[in-house]
Write a protein that holds these residues in place. Structure first.
Motif, PDB file in Angstrom:
ATOM      1  N   TYR A   1       0.520  -1.118   0.181  1.00  0.00           N
ATOM      2  CA  TYR A   1      -0.143  -0.136   0.169  1.00  0.00           C
ATOM      3  C   TYR A   1       0.981   1.181  -0.056  1.00  0.00           C
ATOM      4  O   TYR A   1       0.591   2.232   0.096  1.00  0.00           O
ATOM      5  N   ARG A   2       2.609   1.169   0.004  1.00  0.00           N
ATOM      6  CA  ARG A   2       3.306   2.550  -0.241  1.00  0.00           C
ATOM      7  C   ARG A   2       3.030   3.678   0.644  1.00  0.00           C
ATOM      8  O   ARG A   2       2.912   4.079   1.007  1.00  0.00           O
ATOM      9  N   VAL A   3       3.798   2.597   2.433  1.00  0.00           N
ATOM     10  CA  VAL A   3       2.955   3.680   3.505  1.00  0.00           C
ATOM     11  C   VAL A   3       4.759   3.237   4.193  1.00  0.00           C
ATOM     12  O   VAL A   3       4.705   1.894   4.278  1.00  0.00           O
ATOM     13  N   SER A   4       5.241   4.247   4.173  1.00  0.00           N
ATOM     14  CA  SER A   4       6.429   4.084   4.965  1.00  0.00           C
ATOM     15  C   SER A   4       6.412   4.361   6.389  1.00  0.00           C
ATOM     16  O   SER A   4       5.468   4.727   6.494  1.00  0.00           O
TER      17      SER A   4
ATOM     18  N   ALA B   1       4.231   6.250  10.725  1.00  0.00           N
ATOM     19  CA  ALA B   1       3.392   5.800   9.569  1.00  0.00           C
ATOM     20  C   ALA B   1       3.410   6.880   8.201  1.00  0.00           C
ATOM     21  O   ALA B   1       2.636   8.132   9.027  1.00  0.00           O
ATOM     22  N   VAL B   2       4.144   6.538   6.949  1.00  0.00           N
ATOM     23  CA  VAL B   2       3.820   8.443   6.229  1.00  0.00           C
ATOM     24  C   VAL B   2       3.263   7.051   4.442  1.00  0.00           C
ATOM     25  O   VAL B   2       3.489   7.036   3.728  1.00  0.00           O
ATOM     26  N   PRO B   3       1.591   7.734   4.489  1.00  0.00           N
ATOM     27  CA  PRO B   3       1.518   7.314   3.859  1.00  0.00           C
ATOM     28  C   PRO B   3       1.779   8.177   2.195  1.00  0.00           C
ATOM     29  O   PRO B   3       1.975   8.839   2.429  1.00  0.00           O
ATOM     30  N   ALA B   4       1.800   7.481   1.082  1.00  0.00           N
ATOM     31  CA  ALA B   4       2.034   7.761  -0.154  1.00  0.00           C
ATOM     32  C   ALA B   4       0.938   8.288  -0.545  1.00  0.00           C
ATOM     33  O   ALA B   4       1.395   8.848  -2.008  1.00  0.00           O
ATOM     34  N   ARG B   5      -0.180   7.737  -0.500  1.00  0.00           N
ATOM     35  CA  ARG B   5      -1.333   8.203  -1.476  1.00  0.00           C
ATOM     36  C   ARG B   5      -2.211   7.957  -0.514  1.00  0.00           C
ATOM     37  O   ARG B   5      -2.708   7.459   1.028  1.00  0.00           O
TER      38      ARG B   5
END
Length: 200
Positions: free
Chosen positions: A47-50, A65-69
């Motif tokens: 899900y493109r979460v750092s 956490a940091v979401p990319a979308r």
């Protein structure tokens, strides 16, 4: 009464907490911890979460956490919950839910609170009396952030990278956050999580 919608901005750090139902144990053995982390690696990548920081406690989990979308964190948490609960119920021969409702979250809007949140998360086992030092606890991001030991899950934040010119130098500077040089914001962090408000 309907639950208020979440306000989670793309590319903005979010402090997440998910608790076990009735504060019951979510992790009963080492295999449980390992399985949860494997599922988190898979779902955060998908899900493109750092993931900047995390700690797995006996009956709850914290993440930074940091979401990319848009919607990525909610999707990740739903899929992570499905995967882990299915595993847990199968291994421990039980049925039903494992988590208490939906996860709590608070957007972190400044570097000041970002590092306070890192520290808050990774000091959880110390505050709980499980260990004397964060470095002693196996199920957190402390070793990745403070000892420069990559774990395949933690992503270095731009703020962490700015702490020094090398990984070892950054780790040394990061360790200082656990000794001095950062104001204690624990009460504000807890209040923001409880109310779903941002910290800026």
């Amino acid at each position: 009464m309907p639950r208020p919608p979440r306000s989670i901005a793309v590319n903005c750090p979010v402090h997440i907490v998910q608790r076990g139902i009735n504060r019951r144990s979510c992790f009963r053995c080492e295999q449980d911890f390992r399985s949860y982390l494997a599922a988190l690696r898979e779902t955060s990548g998908h899900y493109r979460v750092s993931i900047y920081a995390f700690v797995l406690m006996t009956n709850h989990v914290h993440m930074l956490a940091v979401p990319a979308r848009e919607g990525a964190i909610s999707s990740m948490m739903q899929q992570l919950g499905r995967k882990y609960v299915s595993y847990f119920n199968r291994l421990h021969v039980r049925t039903g839910t494992l988590r208490e409702g939906r996860f709590r979250s608070s957007v972190i809007g400044s570097e000041r609170y970002l590092f306070a949140c890192y520290r808050y998360i990774e000091l959880n086992p110390v505050r709980a009396g499980l260990v004397r030092s964060a470095r002693e606890y196996k199920w957190s991001s402390y070793r990745a952030n403070a000892m420069n030991l990559p774990d395949g899950l933690v992503t270095a934040s731009p703020e962490w990278l700015a702490l020094g010119r090398s990984g070892a130098g950054r780790a040394r500077q990061y360790q200082q956050l656990f000794v001095s040089g950062i104001e204690d914001h624990d009460d504000r962090i807890r209040a923001a999580l409880r109310k779903g408000r941002s910290l800026a």
